[in-house]
Design an enzyme around this catalytic site. Structure first.
Site, PDB file in Angstrom:
ATOM      1  N   ASP A 185     -23.503 -35.238 -14.270  1.00 39.75           N
ATOM      2  CA  ASP A 185     -24.288 -33.999 -14.371  1.00 39.75           C
ATOM      3  C   ASP A 185     -24.122 -33.376 -15.756  1.00 39.75           C
ATOM      4  O   ASP A 185     -24.713 -32.332 -16.059  1.00 39.75           O
ATOM      5  CB  ASP A 185     -23.953 -33.020 -13.236  1.00 39.75           C
ATOM      6  CG  ASP A 185     -22.525 -32.515 -13.299  1.00 39.75           C
ATOM      7  OD1 ASP A 185     -21.754 -32.975 -14.156  1.00 39.75           O
ATOM      8  OD2 ASP A 185     -22.186 -31.625 -12.477  1.00 39.75           O
ATOM      9  N   SER A 186     -23.361 -34.035 -16.633  1.00 46.31           N
ATOM     10  CA  SER A 186     -23.359 -33.693 -18.063  1.00 46.31           C
ATOM     11  C   SER A 186     -24.778 -33.827 -18.609  1.00 46.31           C
ATOM     12  O   SER A 186     -25.093 -33.312 -19.686  1.00 46.31           O
ATOM     13  CB  SER A 186     -22.406 -34.613 -18.833  1.00 46.31           C
ATOM     14  OG  SER A 186     -22.573 -35.969 -18.443  1.00 46.31           O
ATOM     15  N   ASP A 226     -23.709 -38.571  -9.989  1.00 45.83           N
ATOM     16  CA  ASP A 226     -22.952 -37.332  -9.830  1.00 45.83           C
ATOM     17  C   ASP A 226     -23.719 -36.383  -8.916  1.00 45.83           C
ATOM     18  O   ASP A 226     -24.903 -36.113  -9.154  1.00 45.83           O
ATOM     19  CB  ASP A 226     -22.831 -36.683 -11.227  1.00 45.83           C
ATOM     20  CG  ASP A 226     -21.494 -36.027 -11.447  1.00 45.83           C
ATOM     21  OD1 ASP A 226     -20.688 -35.973 -10.515  1.00 45.83           O
ATOM     22  OD2 ASP A 226     -21.272 -35.572 -12.586  1.00 45.83           O
ATOM     23  N   LYS A 248     -20.386 -39.384  -7.015  1.00 41.62           N
ATOM     24  CA  LYS A 248     -19.173 -38.674  -7.446  1.00 41.62           C
ATOM     25  C   LYS A 248     -19.316 -37.207  -7.065  1.00 41.62           C
ATOM     26  O   LYS A 248     -20.419 -36.650  -7.161  1.00 41.62           O
ATOM     27  CB  LYS A 248     -18.976 -38.793  -8.957  1.00 41.62           C
ATOM     28  CG  LYS A 248     -17.786 -37.966  -9.459  1.00 41.62           C
ATOM     29  CD  LYS A 248     -17.423 -38.253 -10.892  1.00 41.62           C
ATOM     30  CE  LYS A 248     -18.188 -37.463 -11.913  1.00 41.62           C
ATOM     31  NZ  LYS A 248     -18.067 -35.997 -11.788  1.00 41.62           N
ATOM     32  N   GLU A 281     -17.011 -33.286  -7.284  1.00 44.76           N
ATOM     33  CA  GLU A 281     -15.875 -32.592  -7.890  1.00 44.76           C
ATOM     34  C   GLU A 281     -15.070 -31.833  -6.840  1.00 44.76           C
ATOM     35  O   GLU A 281     -15.655 -31.213  -5.947  1.00 44.76           O
ATOM     36  CB  GLU A 281     -16.370 -31.584  -8.946  1.00 44.76           C
ATOM     37  CG  GLU A 281     -17.054 -32.230 -10.127  1.00 44.76           C
ATOM     38  CD  GLU A 281     -17.436 -31.223 -11.215  1.00 44.76           C
ATOM     39  OE1 GLU A 281     -17.117 -30.014 -11.082  1.00 44.76           O
ATOM     40  OE2 GLU A 281     -18.075 -31.644 -12.188  1.00 44.76           O
ATOM     41  N   GLU A 297      -9.669 -35.311 -15.066  1.00 43.53           N
ATOM     42  CA  GLU A 297     -10.217 -34.705 -16.291  1.00 43.53           C
ATOM     43  C   GLU A 297      -9.355 -33.541 -16.768  1.00 43.53           C
ATOM     44  O   GLU A 297      -8.938 -32.683 -15.980  1.00 43.53           O
ATOM     45  CB  GLU A 297     -11.654 -34.205 -16.044  1.00 43.53           C
ATOM     46  CG  GLU A 297     -12.233 -33.520 -17.290  1.00 43.53           C
ATOM     47  CD  GLU A 297     -13.718 -33.273 -17.275  1.00 43.53           C
ATOM     48  OE1 GLU A 297     -14.393 -33.642 -16.301  1.00 43.53           O
ATOM     49  OE2 GLU A 297     -14.207 -32.683 -18.267  1.00 43.53           O
TER      50      GLU A 297
HETATM   51  O1  KIV Z   1     -20.815 -35.280 -15.728  1.00 47.16           O
HETATM   52  C1  KIV Z   1     -20.077 -36.072 -16.327  1.00 47.16           C
HETATM   53  O2  KIV Z   1     -20.462 -36.690 -17.315  1.00 47.16           O
HETATM   54  C2  KIV Z   1     -18.732 -36.262 -15.817  1.00 47.16           C
HETATM   55  C3  KIV Z   1     -17.759 -36.963 -16.695  1.00 47.16           C
HETATM   56  C4  KIV Z   1     -17.244 -35.972 -17.667  1.00 47.16           C
HETATM   57  C5  KIV Z   1     -16.683 -37.616 -15.925  1.00 47.16           C
HETATM   58  O3  KIV Z   1     -18.416 -35.796 -14.760  1.00 47.16           O
END
Ligand code: KIV
Length: 263
Positions: free
Chosen positions: A46-47, A85, A115, A117, A180
């Site tokens: 989600d970056s 994500d 993924k 969090e 992280e």
């Molecule tokens: O969103 C992302 O790119 C991430 C990485 C920083 C692991 O969660």
């Protein structure tokens, strides 16, 4: 061609002490470069919200946007495992809604896992996903989606809480975990205590693997870069030079020259 990476591949790599490589990608061409290079994990992070969409944080990314980008990435990956994500608030309501959202990444976008969090707090969700046949990469430590709650992007130092979170997500059924933004010695301890692979970002050299945001490590975007990012290329500079040369040649009338003309 190398065979497709699965959760068993990653588990075997941990057992054999082989380092796991992971990078983010958001589109077909870059995902193709990573896949051909042999990266084990391509994360559609989600970056996306920051490095592609230009936002200050990741919170505004939607399910539909993530599905779209995951589809582009999946199309390019024959070898790498594609992990999507879960966006902010896509797994915070009812468990049924969270499972339905996670399932979309496998059904509609070709991801092999999702993924999310959080530590002990998200374990019921991890268990529900696993029960539904959706493999989960967990993510503990500095959590971008909790930026307001954490009071900024801050290194996490509560060793016992971080260890407990990592142990809990493993118990809940996660097949690997991103660590992280924590001091290296904490990530080392977690990596030794867990059976599942740890993938570090700003968590030192002893994790079972490493992940970076592609746009940071290739220098695609100018601007702030966290301390843990090593720039392996400077694509922004190369692009600046290319665009400047194009503008110059069009203005002075030297492009297109003979070789670029139809006769
Ligand atoms: O969103 C992302 O790119 C991430 C990485 C920083 C692991 O969660």
């Amino acid at each position: 061609m190398q065979s497709k990476v699965t959760r068993s591949t990653l588990m075997k790599m941990k057992q054999e002490g082989k380092k796991i490589t992971a990078l983010t990608a958001y589109d077909f061409p870059f995902a193709g470069i990573l896949d051909k290079a042999g990266i084990e994990i391509v994360l559609v992070g989600d970056s996306l919200g920051m490095v592609v969409q230009g936002n200050e944080n990741t919170l505004s990314v939607t399910m539909d946007e993530s599905i779209y980008h995951t589809r582009l990435v999946s199309r390019a990956c024959n070898h790498s495992m594609v992990i999507a994500d879960m966006p902010f608030m896509s797994y915070h309501g009812s468990v049924d809604q969270a499972v339905a959202n996670a399932g979309r990444f496998l059904k509609e976008a070709g991801a092999a896992a999702v993924k999310l969090e959080g530590g002990a707090d998200v374990c019921p969700i991890i268990t529900a996903f696993v029960k539904a046949g959706i493999p989960v990469m967990a993510h503990v430590g500095l959590l971008g989606q909790s930026v307001h709650q954490m009071g900024g992007f801050k290194v996490q130092r509560d060793e016992e809480r971080l260890l407990k979170d990592a142990e809990e997500v493993e118990k809940a059924g996660a097949f690997c975990v991103v660590l992280e933004g924590m001091p290296s010695f904490i990530a080392t301890r977690i990596t030794q205590e867990l059976n599942i692979p740890t993938i570090g970002i700003g968590a030192g050299p002893d994790c079972d693997g490493q992940i970076l945001v592609l746009h940071d490590m290739l220098g695609i975007n100018d601007g702030f870069c966290p301390k843990f990012v090593k720039k392996y290329a400077n694509i922004a500079q190369i692009a600046d030079q290319g665009v400047a040369s194009y503008i110059k040649e069009v203005k002075e009338g030297t492009f297109p020259s003979d070789e670029y003309e139809y006769k």
